[in-house]
Design a protein around this motif. Sequence first.
Motif, mmCIF file in Angstrom:
data_model
loop_
_atom_site.group_PDB
_atom_site.id
_atom_site.type_symbol
_atom_site.label_atom_id
_atom_site.label_comp_id
_atom_site.label_asym_id
_atom_site.label_seq_id
_atom_site.Cartn_x
_atom_site.Cartn_y
_atom_site.Cartn_z
ATOM 1 N N PRO A 119 18.472 -9.919 96.120
ATOM 2 C CA PRO A 119 18.007 -8.589 95.742
ATOM 3 C C PRO A 119 16.613 -8.322 96.291
ATOM 4 O O PRO A 119 15.781 -9.230 96.369
ATOM 5 N N VAL A 120 16.364 -7.086 96.693
ATOM 6 C CA VAL A 120 15.089 -6.718 97.306
ATOM 7 C C VAL A 120 14.348 -5.747 96.394
ATOM 8 O O VAL A 120 14.927 -4.782 95.885
ATOM 9 N N LEU A 121 13.065 -6.013 96.205
ATOM 10 C CA LEU A 121 12.164 -5.104 95.508
ATOM 11 C C LEU A 121 11.152 -4.616 96.543
ATOM 12 O O LEU A 121 10.328 -5.391 97.026
ATOM 13 N N LEU A 122 11.246 -3.338 96.919
ATOM 14 C CA LEU A 122 10.361 -2.752 97.915
ATOM 15 C C LEU A 122 9.206 -2.059 97.204
ATOM 16 O O LEU A 122 9.420 -1.132 96.412
ATOM 17 N N VAL A 123 7.997 -2.497 97.465
ATOM 18 C CA VAL A 123 6.812 -1.983 96.773
ATOM 19 C C VAL A 123 6.005 -1.112 97.734
ATOM 20 O O VAL A 123 5.569 -1.572 98.790
ATOM 21 N N MET A 124 5.803 0.147 97.349
ATOM 22 C CA MET A 124 5.096 1.111 98.187
ATOM 23 C C MET A 124 3.808 1.543 97.499
ATOM 24 O O MET A 124 3.785 1.815 96.297
ATOM 25 N N GLY A 125 2.723 1.639 98.283
ATOM 26 C CA GLY A 125 1.414 1.929 97.724
ATOM 27 C C GLY A 125 1.124 3.410 97.561
ATOM 28 O O GLY A 125 1.861 4.276 98.045
ATOM 29 N N ASN A 126 0.039 3.697 96.896
ATOM 30 C CA ASN A 126 -0.467 5.051 96.703
ATOM 31 C C ASN A 126 -0.697 5.748 98.045
ATOM 32 O O ASN A 126 -1.046 5.108 99.043
ATOM 33 N N GLU A 127 -0.512 7.094 98.063
ATOM 34 C CA GLU A 127 -0.604 7.853 99.307
ATOM 35 C C GLU A 127 -1.928 7.653 100.041
ATOM 36 O O GLU A 127 -1.955 7.557 101.273
ATOM 37 N N GLN A 128 -3.041 7.599 99.307
ATOM 38 C CA GLN A 128 -4.343 7.478 99.958
ATOM 39 C C GLN A 128 -4.825 6.024 100.061
ATOM 40 O O GLN A 128 -5.307 5.592 101.104
ATOM 41 N N ALA A 129 -4.676 5.268 98.973
ATOM 42 C CA ALA A 129 -5.302 3.951 98.899
ATOM 43 C C ALA A 129 -4.368 2.799 99.244
ATOM 44 O O ALA A 129 -4.819 1.671 99.448
ATOM 45 N N GLY A 130 -3.068 3.047 99.308
ATOM 46 C CA GLY A 130 -2.126 1.958 99.541
ATOM 47 C C GLY A 130 -2.002 1.065 98.319
ATOM 48 O O GLY A 130 -2.349 1.453 97.192
ATOM 49 N N LEU A 131 -1.512 -0.142 98.515
ATOM 50 C CA LEU A 131 -1.332 -1.085 97.410
ATOM 51 C C LEU A 131 -2.659 -1.637 96.933
ATOM 52 O O LEU A 131 -3.561 -1.902 97.730
ATOM 53 N N THR A 132 -2.784 -1.841 95.631
ATOM 54 C CA THR A 132 -3.949 -2.555 95.113
ATOM 55 C C THR A 132 -3.847 -4.025 95.518
ATOM 56 O O THR A 132 -2.781 -4.524 95.878
ATOM 57 N N ASP A 133 -4.953 -4.732 95.420
ATOM 58 C CA ASP A 133 -4.942 -6.160 95.750
ATOM 59 C C ASP A 133 -3.978 -6.923 94.847
ATOM 60 O O ASP A 133 -3.280 -7.841 95.301
ATOM 61 N N ALA A 134 -3.939 -6.537 93.568
ATOM 62 C CA ALA A 134 -3.056 -7.234 92.622
ATOM 63 C C ALA A 134 -1.593 -7.044 93.002
ATOM 64 O O ALA A 134 -0.796 -7.998 92.948
ATOM 65 N N LEU A 135 -1.237 -5.835 93.407
ATOM 66 C CA LEU A 135 0.160 -5.580 93.776
ATOM 67 C C LEU A 135 0.507 -6.222 95.111
ATOM 68 O O LEU A 135 1.612 -6.746 95.291
ATOM 69 N N ALA A 136 -0.423 -6.188 96.049
ATOM 70 C CA ALA A 136 -0.178 -6.873 97.324
ATOM 71 C C ALA A 136 0.025 -8.365 97.090
ATOM 72 O O ALA A 136 0.894 -9.002 97.713
ATOM 73 N N GLY A 137 -0.758 -8.923 96.169
ATOM 74 C CA GLY A 137 -0.620 -10.341 95.855
ATOM 75 C C GLY A 137 0.673 -10.685 95.144
ATOM 76 O O GLY A 137 1.116 -11.843 95.180
ATOM 77 N N ALA A 138 1.289 -9.688 94.511
ATOM 78 C CA ALA A 138 2.554 -9.921 93.812
ATOM 79 C C ALA A 138 3.744 -9.952 94.770
ATOM 80 O O ALA A 138 4.852 -10.332 94.380
ATOM 81 N N CYS A 139 3.525 -9.533 96.026
ATOM 82 C CA CYS A 139 4.608 -9.519 97.022
ATOM 83 C C CYS A 139 4.692 -10.882 97.712
ATOM 84 O O CYS A 139 3.677 -11.538 97.936
ATOM 85 N N ASN A 140 5.906 -11.289 98.049
ATOM 86 C CA ASN A 140 6.038 -12.538 98.811
ATOM 87 C C ASN A 140 6.154 -12.291 100.313
ATOM 88 O O ASN A 140 6.210 -13.230 101.098
ATOM 89 N N VAL A 141 6.164 -11.014 100.727
ATOM 90 C CA VAL A 141 6.055 -10.672 102.136
ATOM 91 C C VAL A 141 5.421 -9.290 102.234
ATOM 92 O O VAL A 141 5.753 -8.385 101.471
ATOM 93 N N LEU A 142 4.458 -9.150 103.156
ATOM 94 C CA LEU A 142 3.831 -7.856 103.419
ATOM 95 C C LEU A 142 4.299 -7.381 104.789
ATOM 96 O O LEU A 142 4.117 -8.071 105.793
ATOM 97 N N ILE A 143 4.918 -6.216 104.810
ATOM 98 C CA ILE A 143 5.497 -5.701 106.040
ATOM 99 C C ILE A 143 4.689 -4.502 106.539
ATOM 100 O O ILE A 143 3.948 -3.878 105.791
ATOM 101 N N ARG A 144 4.860 -4.210 107.815
ATOM 102 C CA ARG A 144 4.205 -3.047 108.403
ATOM 103 C C ARG A 144 5.201 -2.335 109.304
ATOM 104 O O ARG A 144 6.124 -2.946 109.864
ATOM 105 N N ILE A 145 5.024 -1.028 109.428
ATOM 106 C CA ILE A 145 5.830 -0.224 110.338
ATOM 107 C C ILE A 145 4.952 0.074 111.557
ATOM 108 O O ILE A 145 3.942 0.777 111.435
ATOM 109 N N PRO A 146 5.264 -0.486 112.725
ATOM 110 C CA PRO A 146 4.395 -0.306 113.900
ATOM 111 C C PRO A 146 4.233 1.171 114.260
ATOM 112 O O PRO A 146 5.178 1.967 114.153
ATOM 113 N N GLN A 147 3.032 1.539 114.674
ATOM 114 C CA GLN A 147 2.725 2.903 115.093
ATOM 115 C C GLN A 147 2.467 2.920 116.596
ATOM 116 O O GLN A 147 1.695 2.097 117.102
ATOM 117 N N ALA A 148 3.092 3.859 117.291
ATOM 118 C CA ALA A 148 2.923 3.935 118.744
ATOM 119 C C ALA A 148 1.917 5.007 119.154
ATOM 120 O O ALA A 148 1.348 4.951 120.236
#
Length: 288
Positions: free
Chosen positions: A222-251
């Motif tokens: 099962p996957v839990l996808l965690v998305m951050g606030n529109e301006q600030a993104g994820l807090t440090d605590a929430l980022a630390g709760a993830c076991n993988v941090l992903i990014r969507i590449p920008q061209a």
Amino acid sequence: MNTPRPTTGRVKEVTSLTNPIVKDIRLLEKKRHRDETGTFLAEGMKLIIDALDNGWTIRTLVYSKAGKGNDSVEKLAARCLAGGADILIVSEKVLGAIARRDNPQMVMGVFEQRWSRPDAIRPEDGDVWVALDRIRDPGNLGTIIRTVDAVGAKGVVLIGQTTDPFATETVRATMGSIFAVPLARMEENAFVGFAGMWPGMVAGTHLKGAVDYRKPDYASGPVLLVMGNEQAGLTDALAGACNVLIRIPQAGRADSLNLAIATGVSLFEIRRSALTLGEDELGEDEKA
């Protein structure tokens, strides 16, 4: 002690904006009143039928006098009346005032809110939930709920102080998916504990994410996808709760995507990954 609801509702015709029932419904524009009453307003016949089919409780059905004699409207009114809802037949002026816009839908409904208990979330292999950290924009939230429904994800967890999913603008943006997608809410500390007990991947989107969003094995559980606030993104605590941090590449020159779009891109990749694995596991005879 709560007064039992009648087994059948009442029918009333109203033409005045000062009618107390109309005034009460108009107050549902305000979050405080929605919270106090545990209700919200939804607009459109299809949405109302979908809600009833999904077991939601309607308190009041409101429809324009122009709907009298319309077979579909009359059948819907009879169904709601039999279920204990009140029926309010109103003038075009009153309907427009309730909807707070020109040319409103002919039918509106006042529904009871519905929340899922966090301890009732029991993820299984293949399940996907989305967690949203302090989301502020009702249009974004409504679009994400609609996207969650479209990809077959199981529900949405709202973290901290978020925009109200039962605000009229949010409900409109869901296009009816508000009635199909379970919603839960948690404070940040509770969510960190919840994520720590998650039996699969907890993936957070982050500008500093080290992993391309297309690389993880989303089909491993099962996957839990965690998305951050529109301006600030994820807090440090929430980022630390993830076991993988992903990014969507920008061209291009933009360094980030709109939250609803980023959530949609990630969800469809998770879905594609799961479908691809399912195809790989089929035998040649089954593929044929």
